[in-house]
Every structure is written in C-alpha cells, then in structure tokens.
Design a protein around this motif. Structure first.
Motif, PDB file in Angstrom:
ATOM      1  N   ARG A 122       0.989  -1.260  -0.011  1.00 34.49           N
ATOM      2  CA  ARG A 122      -0.047  -0.028  -0.131  1.00 34.49           C
ATOM      3  C   ARG A 122       0.719   1.149  -0.140  1.00 34.49           C
ATOM      4  O   ARG A 122       0.661   2.314  -0.982  1.00 34.49           O
ATOM      5  N   CYS A 123       1.892   1.268   0.989  1.00 32.65           N
ATOM      6  CA  CYS A 123       2.862   2.520   0.968  1.00 32.65           C
ATOM      7  C   CYS A 123       3.451   2.673  -0.515  1.00 32.65           C
ATOM      8  O   CYS A 123       3.848   3.794  -0.778  1.00 32.65           O
ATOM      9  N   ARG A 124       4.046   1.400  -1.047  1.00 33.20           N
ATOM     10  CA  ARG A 124       4.678   1.688  -2.279  1.00 33.20           C
ATOM     11  C   ARG A 124       3.714   2.163  -3.429  1.00 33.20           C
ATOM     12  O   ARG A 124       4.354   3.085  -4.172  1.00 33.20           O
ATOM     13  N   ASP A 125       2.555   1.589  -3.674  1.00 34.88           N
ATOM     14  CA  ASP A 125       1.651   2.106  -4.423  1.00 34.88           C
ATOM     15  C   ASP A 125       1.318   3.788  -4.186  1.00 34.88           C
ATOM     16  O   ASP A 125       1.002   4.342  -5.127  1.00 34.88           O
ATOM     17  N   LEU A 126       1.311   4.167  -2.789  1.00 39.08           N
ATOM     18  CA  LEU A 126       1.266   5.727  -2.563  1.00 39.08           C
ATOM     19  C   LEU A 126       2.140   6.327  -2.825  1.00 39.08           C
ATOM     20  O   LEU A 126       2.216   7.537  -2.808  1.00 39.08           O
ATOM     21  N   GLY A 127       3.647   5.758  -3.046  1.00 34.07           N
ATOM     22  CA  GLY A 127       4.759   6.558  -3.297  1.00 34.07           C
ATOM     23  C   GLY A 127       5.399   7.090  -2.163  1.00 34.07           C
ATOM     24  O   GLY A 127       6.077   8.056  -2.170  1.00 34.07           O
ATOM     25  N   VAL A 128       5.012   6.450  -1.019  1.00 36.65           N
ATOM     26  CA  VAL A 128       5.823   7.031   0.198  1.00 36.65           C
ATOM     27  C   VAL A 128       6.621   5.917   1.088  1.00 36.65           C
ATOM     28  O   VAL A 128       7.452   6.194   2.128  1.00 36.65           O
ATOM     29  N   LEU A 129       7.163   5.067   0.215  1.00 37.86           N
ATOM     30  CA  LEU A 129       7.839   4.018   0.781  1.00 37.86           C
ATOM     31  C   LEU A 129       9.415   4.109   0.487  1.00 37.86           C
ATOM     32  O   LEU A 129       9.568   4.386  -0.714  1.00 37.86           O
ATOM     33  N   ALA A 130      10.310   4.334   1.438  1.00 38.02           N
ATOM     34  CA  ALA A 130      11.618   4.276   1.235  1.00 38.02           C
ATOM     35  C   ALA A 130      12.330   3.001   1.350  1.00 38.02           C
ATOM     36  O   ALA A 130      12.965   2.669   0.466  1.00 38.02           O
ATOM     37  N   ASP A 131      11.930   2.224   2.338  1.00 42.14           N
ATOM     38  CA  ASP A 131      12.309   0.975   2.456  1.00 42.14           C
ATOM     39  C   ASP A 131      11.470   0.106   3.466  1.00 42.14           C
ATOM     40  O   ASP A 131      10.674   0.829   4.143  1.00 42.14           O
ATOM     41  N   ALA A 132      11.479  -1.201   3.625  1.00 38.41           N
ATOM     42  CA  ALA A 132      10.757  -2.164   4.292  1.00 38.41           C
ATOM     43  C   ALA A 132      11.745  -3.219   4.846  1.00 38.41           C
ATOM     44  O   ALA A 132      12.365  -3.842   4.187  1.00 38.41           O
ATOM     45  N   LEU A 133      12.027  -3.240   6.268  1.00 34.60           N
ATOM     46  CA  LEU A 133      12.873  -3.861   6.748  1.00 34.60           C
ATOM     47  C   LEU A 133      11.957  -4.834   7.786  1.00 34.60           C
ATOM     48  O   LEU A 133      11.237  -4.508   8.409  1.00 34.60           O
ATOM     49  N   CYS A 134      12.737  -6.217   8.146  1.00 36.50           N
ATOM     50  CA  CYS A 134      12.057  -7.252   9.178  1.00 36.50           C
ATOM     51  C   CYS A 134      13.312  -7.520   9.737  1.00 36.50           C
ATOM     52  O   CYS A 134      14.234  -8.322   9.377  1.00 36.50           O
ATOM     53  N   LEU A 135      13.655  -7.017  11.081  1.00 35.97           N
ATOM     54  CA  LEU A 135      14.464  -7.386  12.044  1.00 35.97           C
ATOM     55  C   LEU A 135      14.176  -9.003  12.451  1.00 35.97           C
ATOM     56  O   LEU A 135      13.378  -9.431  12.583  1.00 35.97           O
ATOM     57  N   ARG A 136      15.351  -9.777  12.177  1.00 34.36           N
ATOM     58  CA  ARG A 136      15.317 -11.252  12.656  1.00 34.36           C
ATOM     59  C   ARG A 136      16.453 -11.578  13.357  1.00 34.36           C
ATOM     60  O   ARG A 136      17.666 -10.924  13.338  1.00 34.36           O
ATOM     61  N   GLY A 137      16.443 -12.647  14.416  1.00 29.42           N
ATOM     62  CA  GLY A 137      17.394 -13.043  15.007  1.00 29.42           C
ATOM     63  C   GLY A 137      17.174 -14.492  15.455  1.00 29.42           C
ATOM     64  O   GLY A 137      16.324 -15.199  15.028  1.00 29.42           O
ATOM     65  N   ARG A 138      17.632 -15.158  16.598  1.00 27.04           N
ATOM     66  CA  ARG A 138      17.260 -16.427  16.961  1.00 27.04           C
ATOM     67  C   ARG A 138      15.995 -16.114  17.943  1.00 27.04           C
ATOM     68  O   ARG A 138      15.749 -15.473  18.684  1.00 27.04           O
ATOM     69  N   PRO A 139      15.348 -17.338  17.425  1.00 26.95           N
ATOM     70  CA  PRO A 139      13.987 -17.423  18.083  1.00 26.95           C
ATOM     71  C   PRO A 139      13.930 -17.452  19.704  1.00 26.95           C
ATOM     72  O   PRO A 139      13.152 -16.880  20.365  1.00 26.95           O
ATOM     73  N   SER A 140      14.990 -18.154  20.226  1.00 30.12           N
ATOM     74  CA  SER A 140      15.135 -18.401  21.794  1.00 30.12           C
ATOM     75  C   SER A 140      15.496 -16.985  22.364  1.00 30.12           C
ATOM     76  O   SER A 140      14.949 -16.701  23.402  1.00 30.12           O
ATOM     77  N   THR A 141      16.112 -16.338  21.646  1.00 28.55           N
ATOM     78  CA  THR A 141      16.599 -14.892  22.135  1.00 28.55           C
ATOM     79  C   THR A 141      15.443 -13.927  22.166  1.00 28.55           C
ATOM     80  O   THR A 141      15.340 -13.167  22.912  1.00 28.55           O
ATOM     81  N   THR A 142      14.780 -13.831  20.759  1.00 25.29           N
ATOM     82  CA  THR A 142      13.336 -13.080  20.925  1.00 25.29           C
ATOM     83  C   THR A 142      12.554 -13.571  22.047  1.00 25.29           C
ATOM     84  O   THR A 142      12.015 -12.781  22.574  1.00 25.29           O
ATOM     85  N   PHE A 143      12.473 -14.932  22.393  1.00 21.64           N
ATOM     86  CA  PHE A 143      11.438 -15.229  23.319  1.00 21.64           C
ATOM     87  C   PHE A 143      12.019 -14.731  24.712  1.00 21.64           C
ATOM     88  O   PHE A 143      11.009 -14.130  25.509  1.00 21.64           O
ATOM     89  N   ARG A 144      13.161 -14.485  24.977  1.00 20.69           N
ATOM     90  CA  ARG A 144      13.696 -14.266  26.262  1.00 20.69           C
ATOM     91  C   ARG A 144      13.513 -12.602  26.357  1.00 20.69           C
ATOM     92  O   ARG A 144      12.900 -12.349  27.486  1.00 20.69           O
ATOM     93  N   ARG A 145      13.888 -12.106  25.366  1.00 21.21           N
ATOM     94  CA  ARG A 145      13.793 -10.733  25.422  1.00 21.21           C
ATOM     95  C   ARG A 145      12.364 -10.194  25.371  1.00 21.21           C
ATOM     96  O   ARG A 145      11.971  -9.234  26.208  1.00 21.21           O
ATOM     97  N   ARG A 146      11.326 -10.717  24.806  1.00 20.16           N
ATOM     98  CA  ARG A 146       9.883 -10.436  24.655  1.00 20.16           C
ATOM     99  C   ARG A 146       9.500 -10.741  26.188  1.00 20.16           C
ATOM    100  O   ARG A 146       8.671  -9.813  26.765  1.00 20.16           O
ATOM    101  N   LEU A 147       9.828 -11.697  26.567  1.00 22.77           N
ATOM    102  CA  LEU A 147       9.177 -12.205  27.812  1.00 22.77           C
ATOM    103  C   LEU A 147       9.688 -11.204  29.028  1.00 22.77           C
ATOM    104  O   LEU A 147       8.641 -10.787  30.021  1.00 22.77           O
ATOM    105  N   LEU A 148      10.846 -11.092  29.053  1.00 24.12           N
ATOM    106  CA  LEU A 148      11.265 -10.181  30.077  1.00 24.12           C
ATOM    107  C   LEU A 148      10.790  -8.761  30.029  1.00 24.12           C
ATOM    108  O   LEU A 148      10.290  -8.168  31.008  1.00 24.12           O
ATOM    109  N   ARG A 149      10.595  -8.347  28.833  1.00 25.70           N
ATOM    110  CA  ARG A 149      10.038  -6.850  28.663  1.00 25.70           C
ATOM    111  C   ARG A 149       8.392  -6.973  29.082  1.00 25.70           C
ATOM    112  O   ARG A 149       8.021  -6.196  29.829  1.00 25.70           O
ATOM    113  N   ASP A 150       7.747  -7.934  28.814  1.00 26.70           N
ATOM    114  CA  ASP A 150       6.461  -8.135  29.063  1.00 26.70           C
ATOM    115  C   ASP A 150       6.157  -8.291  30.360  1.00 26.70           C
ATOM    116  O   ASP A 150       5.134  -7.627  31.068  1.00 26.70           O
TER     117      ASP A 150
END
Length: 211
Positions: A122-150
């Motif tokens: 949608r953003c690309r079609d509207l001409g407002v998109l500069a870039d689109a990124l998806c941060l990725r890492g180890r699922p176990s690290t994400t699990f730990r970081r998410r749980l501690l934050r929440d």
C-alpha cells in the motif's frame, strides 16, 4: 529564492516478530518514529480474533489492528509532517489518550510494529515507501527478550505471556517468512542501520539473496 521542489517525506517500515528489537532499534536510529502498535483495537471490540482453540485474544492477528487508521497516519505524516496518534495501553488494551506527532520537514521517518509488513505494498503504491525491513534473530533470544519486557511492563497475565511466548517462538521463522513475502527485507540490526543510512541519502538498496 530556491527553485528546487521540497524533499518528499518517506517512510521506512520496520517489521519483525514481537521482541525482535524494533522499538529499541528505531529509538537508536535518531529518526522520528511512529509506533504502529498504538493502532491496536480496544478490548471489547467484537471484531477482535481469538487464538484457535483458546479463549485468548489473538493480538498477533492483523484483525486486532486498525490498518486503515495506521496507513492514514503514515500518509498524513508524509504529506503534512504532522498527525494525531492514539496513545494505547497494552496493559489495559485500551486507548488512553491522543498525542500529536510532528516531524516537521524531516525527509524520513520510521513506522515500526509487528504488522508493518502488511502495508508495504500500500505504501509503495502511494509513493511514500523508502524501504521495508524485518528484523530477525534467534527465536530463543527473541522469546527471552519479549518475555522479560512483557513481565517488566506487566503487559498481560503471566500465564497468557507464557502461552503466547511459546506459540510465537514456534512460529517465528514462519512470521519472518511472511514478512518477506509481503515485501520486507529480513536482516539483522547492523544491516538494517546501513539500509536506513542509504534511505536517508536517497539511495535504494537491493535485497541480498537469502538461503
């Protein structure tokens, strides 16, 4: 008086699994940030989805998010440099106010959230998109970081957070794959910062092949 047209404002959409570090990365970038999580629907909304086979609300489903309102805010920031954003409490699952986000004439800003990839096209079609990124890492690290934050923020009950955490850890690779299929480039934080720098300079970066 300069005859050059004003530099258009564009958005970098920052997606990734919950707990992947999107908010902290966006804060470190130094760019204005629109938090897409503020566009969650409120508890009691009859359209909120449930986790299959459970009475838990599925806050990881796009049906729990007001996509059109989020997209409208992005477009308004790009066109006017200012928009009103709801203040959302994840603890109470409710909007608790509204705030003005003013980026003035900043040519680039970040819109981050677990649903950011849903609006890449949608953003690309509207001409407002500069870039689109998806941060990725180890699922176990994400699990730990998410749980501690929440847990630290008291976002939901402990049993709910554990159920959600285990489910998301099992699904994480699929979540990243979906974001990529929607047009986001999966990368670590170092590469993401490099792409932000390129976007700020008005350069386009080609996605690298992934195995």
């Amino acid at each position: 008086m300069s005859s050059h047209p004003p530099i258009p404002t564009r958005v970098v959409l920052l997606a990734g699994p919950s707990g992947s570090g999107k908010s902290s990365f966006a804060a470190r970038s130094g760019l204005p940030v629109l938090c897409l999580d503020d566009f969650y629907k409120e508890a009691g909304d009859p359209t909120l989805p449930l986790v299959p086979g459970s009475s838990d609300i599925d806050w990881d489903s796009t049906e729990s998010w007001d996509m059109e309102a989020a997209l409208a805010a992005i477009v308004e920031l790009c066109e006017k440099g200012r928009t009103n954003v709801p203040v959302y409490s994840i603890v109470t699952s409710a909007r608790v106010g509204e705030t003005a986000l003013d980026i003035e004439r900043t040519p680039l800003f970040i819109a981050e959230g677990i649903f950011a990839a849903e609006i890449v096209e949608r953003c690309r079609d509207l001409g407002v998109l500069a870039d689109a990124l998806c941060l990725r890492g180890r699922p176990s690290t994400t699990f730990r970081r998410r749980l501690l934050r929440d847990l630290r923020e008291g976002r939901k009950s402990v049993p709910f957070l554990l159920r959600r955490g285990w489910r998301l850890m099992r699904e994480e690779r699929g979540i990243v794959a979906r974001h990529v299929s929607l047009g986001a480039h999966a990368c670590d934080k170092k590469e993401a910062m490099g792409r932000l720098t390129a976007a700020a300079a008005g350069r386009r970066v080609k996605a690298r092949a992934t195995s």
